[in-house]
Write a protein that holds these residues in place. Structure first.
Motif, PDB file in Angstrom:
ATOM      1  N   ASP A   1       9.534  -2.349  -7.093  1.00 59.94           N
ATOM      2  CA  ASP A   1      10.610  -1.370  -6.909  1.00 59.94           C
ATOM      3  C   ASP A   1      10.379  -0.147  -7.789  1.00 59.94           C
ATOM      4  O   ASP A   1      10.626   0.988  -7.375  1.00 59.94           O
ATOM      5  N   VAL A   2       9.912  -0.382  -9.022  1.00 63.90           N
ATOM      6  CA  VAL A   2       9.700   0.741  -9.946  1.00 63.90           C
ATOM      7  C   VAL A   2       8.484   1.559  -9.539  1.00 63.90           C
ATOM      8  O   VAL A   2       8.476   2.782  -9.651  1.00 63.90           O
ATOM      9  N   MET A   3       7.461   0.879  -9.043  1.00 64.03           N
ATOM     10  CA  MET A   3       6.247   1.586  -8.607  1.00 64.03           C
ATOM     11  C   MET A   3       6.597   2.607  -7.524  1.00 64.03           C
ATOM     12  O   MET A   3       5.972   3.657  -7.420  1.00 64.03           O
ATOM     13  N   ALA A   4       7.609   2.255  -6.721  1.00 61.35           N
ATOM     14  CA  ALA A   4       7.986   3.144  -5.622  1.00 61.35           C
ATOM     15  C   ALA A   4       8.528   4.475  -6.125  1.00 61.35           C
ATOM     16  O   ALA A   4       8.596   5.435  -5.373  1.00 61.35           O
ATOM     17  N   LEU A   5       8.922   4.545  -7.398  1.00 62.12           N
ATOM     18  CA  LEU A   5       9.429   5.812  -7.946  1.00 62.12           C
ATOM     19  C   LEU A   5       8.300   6.797  -8.196  1.00 62.12           C
ATOM     20  O   LEU A   5       8.547   7.965  -8.473  1.00 62.12           O
ATOM     21  N   GLY A   6       7.070   6.336  -8.157  1.00 61.68           N
ATOM     22  CA  GLY A   6       5.942   7.220  -8.420  1.00 61.68           C
ATOM     23  C   GLY A   6       5.368   6.976  -9.805  1.00 61.68           C
ATOM     24  O   GLY A   6       5.988   6.340 -10.650  1.00 61.68           O
ATOM     25  N   LYS A   7       4.186   7.521 -10.013  1.00 62.61           N
ATOM     26  CA  LYS A   7       3.429   7.192 -11.213  1.00 62.61           C
ATOM     27  C   LYS A   7       4.162   7.556 -12.510  1.00 62.61           C
ATOM     28  O   LYS A   7       4.313   6.730 -13.400  1.00 62.61           O
TER      29      LYS A   7
ATOM     30  N   HIS B   1      11.162  10.127  -3.516  1.00 56.05           N
ATOM     31  CA  HIS B   1      11.417  10.255  -2.087  1.00 56.05           C
ATOM     32  C   HIS B   1      12.327   9.155  -1.555  1.00 56.05           C
ATOM     33  O   HIS B   1      12.644   9.134  -0.393  1.00 56.05           O
ATOM     34  N   LEU B   2      12.685   8.237  -2.435  1.00 50.45           N
ATOM     35  CA  LEU B   2      13.496   7.122  -1.958  1.00 50.45           C
ATOM     36  C   LEU B   2      14.946   7.552  -1.822  1.00 50.45           C
ATOM     37  O   LEU B   2      15.405   8.447  -2.498  1.00 50.45           O
ATOM     38  N   ARG B   3      15.636   6.871  -0.942  1.00 53.20           N
ATOM     39  CA  ARG B   3      17.058   7.123  -0.801  1.00 53.20           C
ATOM     40  C   ARG B   3      17.784   6.215  -1.791  1.00 53.20           C
ATOM     41  O   ARG B   3      17.955   5.022  -1.562  1.00 53.20           O
ATOM     42  N   LEU B   4      18.163   6.787  -2.908  1.00 60.27           N
ATOM     43  CA  LEU B   4      18.786   6.004  -3.976  1.00 60.27           C
ATOM     44  C   LEU B   4      20.156   6.585  -4.303  1.00 60.27           C
ATOM     45  O   LEU B   4      20.357   7.790  -4.211  1.00 60.27           O
TER      46      LEU B   4
ATOM     47  N   PHE C   1       0.821  -1.200   0.000  1.00 54.41           N
ATOM     48  CA  PHE C   1       0.000   0.000   0.000  1.00 54.41           C
ATOM     49  C   PHE C   1       0.862   1.261   0.000  1.00 54.41           C
ATOM     50  O   PHE C   1       0.597   2.209  -0.734  1.00 54.41           O
ATOM     51  N   GLN C   2       1.894   1.266   0.811  1.00 51.83           N
ATOM     52  CA  GLN C   2       2.741   2.455   0.868  1.00 51.83           C
ATOM     53  C   GLN C   2       3.507   2.642  -0.428  1.00 51.83           C
ATOM     54  O   GLN C   2       3.788   3.771  -0.831  1.00 51.83           O
TER      55      GLN C   2
END
Lengths: 317, 315, 252
Positions: free
Chosen positions: B199-205, C87-90, B58-59
């Motif tokens: 992992d890619v989804m976490a980058l944003g839409k 916002h990720l730490r990359l 979800f996050q």
């Protein structure tokens, strides 16, 4: 929506509400009321009407002030943890002082409401992502956290059902001698009116306000104190009235703009009228029983709120 | 590898707590106590895993670390179902007695609710925060409905709803556990093909779409997985609102990575540790005078406010 | 070839893009210019399917954008938006590696690693590839994002105001990098630029938009003319030739 018409409608509904109830008092009895009828009027009906008007007006104005100060249309006592904090305050006062006097309860509830709202403002400062929709989301979560603390203590001391009564706004228990604390709101409303211009300026942002020579922090604190005090008194006498502080200011400012001085009176009148109508609906729908205000408001309020959210999307991107 | 060692450490702690829960504080009567405790600890692991897993997903979908699927209003939906059952059928009703029926009823109601909510909002092109806010408002609506009915219910029956209101591992039914595990494995299998996108989804839409992720479709599927998992966990032991927030944020602090393989594993382990440890405390320290959900919401909530008040870039 | 036909987009009752048709020439730098709110960014987002169009067609290599599989499209066209907060730490390298996702789905092959390496070299960030994004200056961060797009290795590269918030030095670096992308790697670069002089010095083809419509388009030489610029910006702009570049003077 001229103020004249809303005020007239408010008067009309106020008059109507006096004659709705289980005991039979009808308009035709006016002028030759029996002693019992007079007593019903003074002990129950009038106090109820007064408390509705005061609570409706003051909570709506709380919402308006909060929305000005946070510059977010969706912040209100319900969506900033103020109500929940006040409730925690009531619980704490019950736990610490077993038979707390109303004034003491009020004091503790006020302190907690103030603290909770203040913490919320602190959180707002630290959030970088200031999306209009995101902020009420954070506020609601914050409220949930406060409630979970309340529940922790309430469960330990068998007070869950009591707390649930405070959660649950209800005018049917209002009687002479049990609502006078609400009168505290009236001078506060006066104060709010006195500060209206300054709140509007503060709403334009700290730098902007300071540039115009405003004591920003002081004005914000006064605003929050007014909000906390009113919320505490309403929670103790009536209980939580969800969405009220959210919807009424949104509707009013839609027509009148964000200049507080212009919208303040209108908000008060409209808020009082809105609660009154909801209360009348609640009293009539399953007559002779009653639906409490928090339920009618929960249903009508959540509906209107969702509508406001959707409408916002269609023109403000 | 550092991550592997950290995971091993958590695994040992979790196993230790589980064993402590199973084998300490018993003098006799092993035949009776051990099977009961096994059921309880299994429920703990299942719930913990479901909540941690769904919160991580979800996050990631919302690219936000201060949100939890528990605020979607599912908890209130669950409470409403419970209250409705008591309200209409009384506490002695069959549905309340037959926990399997009650369970399936609740899960079905919650999944249906979230499914309709997602469908409706995503079709209108609404953003995810809007979805959450609408969910939360509907939640308020449901809970105002339930609290209204609770006041109407007479105090004796209110106590029964109240029992259901707070998560409790004390009366988990073996059959429910079986169904829950089956549903969970089902949703896990459903999730698996999408794991590579996380992992890619976490980058944003925008980034995700640019990199060829079929974004809308995946969001819809993942939200369904989340709804199912949260519903199962809620119906199995009751609402534990802040557990997910607590453990996933702990996992982020502990690992400081964006890789979902590790994040998922560590969050689940933290979740099991929190629940098993919490249950130990509830049973042996508070001797059942509070419940685990109340304890965890209390601790999780305070930790969370601390997180919010600390400067952070993640939200 | 990217071809846009009669494209429309509305937000509520406000039209943002109205009946836009344009073809983007291959192997060139095309810049979109125009006043604020002209619809340039929206157009770019629609061409790269980040937002849906209301009406009209976007054809990429002759095929309508909605009929492309999004996975395949991500090997053909890439976009970098102006606000690309992650916002990720990359680390830089981790970010650039994401550019290979369309090909490897997260499991980097030998070839992917090589491409990542090359992309880092191309923007001169190899030395600091293990630094975290939040430790970088604005210009370095923008280069890291561009490296990610380079690693994605698409024929078309779309950039929405890549010079936003950058100082002169970094802006020039970025524009030189983009120019090399076209000359050395044969890519097609499309970007939105606010500084008319960057458009004049670096682009081959210029498309000017105003109020959601295209007002003029053409080769740079034809576009950087007082009459044309006046119709776009409603102001008189002097044009001087300095070092063979047309420079617009509009400060007074």
């Amino acid at each position: 929506m001229k103020i004249r018409y809303t005020s007239a409608a408010l008067l009309l509904f106020s008059f109507m509400s006096l004659f709705i109830g289980v005991s039979d008092v009808s308009v035709t009895d006016l002028g030759h009321m029996t002693p019992e009828q007079v007593e019903i009027m003074t002990v129950s009906r009038l106090p109820r009407l007064l408390s509705i008007l005061i609570a409706g007006a003051s909570i709506s104005i709380c919402g308006l002030i909060m929305q000005q100060l946070t510059r977010n249309k969706f912040v209100s006592p319900t969506t900033a943890g103020t109500f929940d904090s006040a409730r925690l305050g009531v619980l704490i006062s019950l736990l610490l002082f077993t038979s707390a006097s109303p004034l003491l309860k009020m004091g503790v509830a006020f302190a907690f409401a103030l603290m909770g709202t203040f913490i919320f403002m602190q959180i707002l400062d630290r959030i970088k992502y200031k999306d209009t929709i995101f902020i009420p989301l954070v506020g609601l979560m914050f409220g949930n956290i406060i409630s979970s603390v309340t529940t922790f203590f309430a469960l330990k001391h068998d007070l869950v059902q009591n707390m649930s009564a405070w959660l649950h706004g209800d005018f049917s228990m209002i009687m002479e001698g049990r609502f006078e604390m609400l009168y505290l709101s009236i001078p506060l409303l006066g104060l709010a009116f006195f500060y209206a211009d300054r709140f509007t300026l503060a709403g334009m942002g700290e730098d902007f306000a300071k540039n115009l020579g405003l004591k920003y922090k002081q004005v914000v604190n006064i605003g929050l104190a007014i909000v906390a005090m009113i919320t505490a008194s309403v929670v103790l006498t009536v209980g939580m009235i969800p969405f009220l502080g959210l919807i009424v200011p949104n509707i009013v400012t839609y027509y009148y703009g964000d200049h507080l001085k212009k919208s303040l009176v209108q908000t008060a009148v409209f808020g009082a009228g809105f609660v009154l109508i909801c209360d009348i609906i609640g009293r009539v729908v399953i007559y002779p029983y009653e639906i409490s205000i928090s339920l009618t408001m929960g249903v009508i309020g959540s509906g209107i709120f969702i509508y406001l959210l959707m409408r916002r999307r269609s023109y403000a991107f | 590898m550092l991550f592997k060692r950290k995971i091993l450490l958590l695994l040992i702690i979790a196993a230790g707590l589980v064993l402590a829960f199973l084998f300490t504080g018993v003098s006799s009567n092993w035949d009776y106590i051990l099977p009961r405790r096994t059921v309880k600890i299994s429920a703990i692991i299942v719930t913990g895993a479901a909540i941690a897993f769904s919160t991580v997903i979800f996050q990631t979908i919302t690219t936000n670390r201060i949100l939890t699927p528990s605020i979607l209003g599912l908890d209130s939906m669950y409470l409403l179902v419970q209250t409705l059952v008591v309200f209409f059928f009384g506490s002695g009703s069959i549905a309340m007695m037959d926990s399997q029926v009650n369970y399936l009823l609740s899960v079905a109601a919650m999944v249906l609710f979230s499914f309709l909510l997602f469908k409706w909002l995503l079709r209108r092109g609404g953003n995810i925060y809007l979805l959450l806010l609408v969910g939360i408002i509907l939640g308020t609506f449901f809970s105002s409905l339930s609290s209204f009915m609770q006041v109407l219910i007479d105090p004796n029956e209110f106590l029964i709803v109240q029992d259901k209101m707070f998560a409790s591992f004390n009366n988990v039914n073996t059959d429910l556990l079986g169904i829950s595990v089956v549903i969970m494995i089902g949703s896990l299998l459903y999730y698996l093909p999408y794991h590579k996108y996380m992992d890619v989804m976490a980058l944003g839409k925008d980034h995700a779409v640019n990199l060829g992720v079929p974004y809308e479709r995946i969001i819809q599927r993942l939200l369904i997985v989340v709804a199912v998992l949260i519903s199962v966990a809620t119906a199995l032991v009751g609402p534990v609102t802040f557990l997910g927030l607590l453990v996933v944020n702990l996992a982020h602090e502990f690992l400081n990575t964006f890789r979902h393989n590790y994040l998922l594993a560590v969050s689940i382990l933290f979740s099991v540790i929190a629940l098993a440890g919490g249950q130990l405390i509830v049973e042996r320290v508070f001797t059942f005078s509070t419940t685990i959900s109340v304890l965890i919401n209390f601790i999780g909530g305070i930790y969370f406010i601390y997180l919010l008040l600390r400067e952070n870039k993640a939200w | 070839m990217v071809k846009v036909l009669n494209l429309f987009k509305q937000y509520g009752t406000r039209s943002v893009v109205e009946d836009v048709s344009v073809s983007i020439p291959k192997g060139k730098i095309t810049t979109f210019i125009g006043p604020n709110g002209a619809g340039k960014s929206t157009l770019l987002s629609m061409i790269s399917r980040l937002i849906t169009k209301d009406e009209g067609e976007v054809k990429i290599e002759g095929q309508e954008i909605n009929r492309w599989k999004t996975e395949d499209l991500s090997k053909k066209i890439s976009i970098l938006k102006q606000s690309n907060h992650i916002h990720l730490r990359l680390t830089i390298r981790e970010l650039v590696s994401f550019g290979r996702f369309p090909y490897s789905k997260g499991r980097l092959t030998e070839e992917d690693e090589v491409k990542v390496e090359q992309a880092l070299d191309f923007v001169a960030l190899s030395d600091m590839q293990h630094k975290y994004l939040d430790q970088l200056s604005g210009g370095q961060r923008q280069r890291a994002y561009i490296a990610m797009v380079i690693a994605q290795d698409t024929e078309y590269v779309l950039l929405d105001e890549p010079l936003n918030n950058l100082d002169m030095n970094h802006s020039v670096q970025i524009m030189k990098t983009l120019s090399r992308l076209v000359r050395e790697l044969g890519k097609t670069v499309v970007l939105v630029v606010h500084d008319i002089n960057f458009a004049s010095c670096y682009s081959d083809y210029i498309v000017a938009m105003k109020n959601g419509r295209i007002v003029e388009e053409g080769a740079k030489e034809k576009m950087i003319e007082p009459a044309v610029l006046n119709s776009i910006y409603d102001m008189d702009i002097d044009i001087h030739t300095i070092n063979n570049q047309k420079i617009c003077v509009y400060f007074q």
